[in-house]
Design a protein around this motif. Structure first.
Motif, short mmCIF file in Angstrom:
data_model
loop_
_atom_site.label_atom_id
_atom_site.label_comp_id
_atom_site.label_asym_id
_atom_site.label_seq_id
_atom_site.Cartn_x
_atom_site.Cartn_y
_atom_site.Cartn_z
N SER A 89 37.83 -16.14 -32.21
CA SER A 89 36.80 -16.56 -31.27
C SER A 89 35.83 -17.57 -31.86
O SER A 89 35.21 -18.32 -31.12
CB SER A 89 36.01 -15.35 -30.78
N ASN A 90 35.69 -17.58 -33.17
CA ASN A 90 34.76 -18.50 -33.82
C ASN A 90 35.43 -19.71 -34.45
O ASN A 90 34.77 -20.51 -35.10
CB ASN A 90 33.92 -17.76 -34.86
N MET A 91 36.73 -19.85 -34.24
CA MET A 91 37.44 -21.04 -34.72
C MET A 91 37.17 -22.17 -33.73
O MET A 91 37.23 -21.97 -32.52
CB MET A 91 38.95 -20.80 -34.79
N HIS A 92 36.87 -23.33 -34.26
CA HIS A 92 36.61 -24.46 -33.37
C HIS A 92 37.90 -25.01 -32.79
O HIS A 92 38.85 -25.26 -33.53
CB HIS A 92 35.85 -25.57 -34.11
N PRO A 93 37.95 -25.18 -31.48
CA PRO A 93 39.13 -25.79 -30.88
C PRO A 93 39.20 -27.27 -31.26
O PRO A 93 38.19 -27.83 -31.64
CB PRO A 93 38.92 -25.61 -29.37
N PRO A 94 40.32 -27.91 -31.13
CA PRO A 94 41.53 -27.31 -30.58
C PRO A 94 42.31 -26.55 -31.65
O PRO A 94 42.32 -26.94 -32.81
CB PRO A 94 42.33 -28.52 -30.09
N HIS A 95 42.91 -25.47 -31.24
CA HIS A 95 43.82 -24.74 -32.11
C HIS A 95 44.85 -24.05 -31.22
O HIS A 95 44.68 -23.96 -30.01
CB HIS A 95 43.07 -23.74 -33.00
N ASN A 96 45.90 -23.59 -31.83
CA ASN A 96 46.95 -22.91 -31.08
C ASN A 96 47.10 -21.46 -31.52
O ASN A 96 48.19 -20.92 -31.51
CB ASN A 96 48.28 -23.66 -31.21
N LEU A 97 45.99 -20.84 -31.89
CA LEU A 97 46.00 -19.47 -32.37
C LEU A 97 45.97 -18.52 -31.19
O LEU A 97 44.96 -18.39 -30.52
CB LEU A 97 44.79 -19.23 -33.29
N VAL A 98 47.08 -17.86 -30.95
CA VAL A 98 47.19 -16.92 -29.85
C VAL A 98 47.46 -15.55 -30.42
O VAL A 98 48.52 -15.33 -31.04
CB VAL A 98 48.32 -17.33 -28.86
N PRO A 99 46.53 -14.61 -30.26
CA PRO A 99 46.74 -13.28 -30.84
C PRO A 99 47.84 -12.50 -30.14
O PRO A 99 48.05 -12.62 -28.94
CB PRO A 99 45.39 -12.58 -30.66
#
Length: 101
Positions: A89-99
């Protein structure tokens, strides 16, 4: 939340998953907490290092938070030695991290 602490990681994460353990739910006031876990050498605090405070959340684990706004962002434990876990939740987008569970 306030933006004082900025962090990132390099390379491929070890996992991206939601944790539903009692400790995470209590610490974050949520029913599940999405984490990305990496080898500690992949983890980097880019900004606000002096604003990160770590506290023992159990005999073997500690959590890191921003002293400016109180946002909990990090977890490390002797149970997973050599790893640092960061809240997705605190990672700055853009990212492709899907739990996943």
């Amino acid at each position: 939340m306030c933006g004082t602490v900025q962090f990132s990681f390099s390379g491929k994460p070890r996992f991206v998953a939601e944790c539903v353990c009692h400790s995470c739910r209590t610490a974050h006031g949520a029913s599940a907490v999405p984490w990305v876990g990496v080898k500690s050498e992949q983890f980097r605090i880019e900004q606000g290092t002096d604003s990160v405070k770590w506290y023992a959340s159990s005999p073997q684990s500690e959590r890191g938070f921003c002293i400016e706004c109180g946002t909990r962002m990090f977890f490390r434990s002797s149970l997973w030695a050599g790893e640092t876990h960061m809240t997705v939740s605190n990672m700055h987008p853009p990212h492709n991290l899907v739990p996943t569970l």
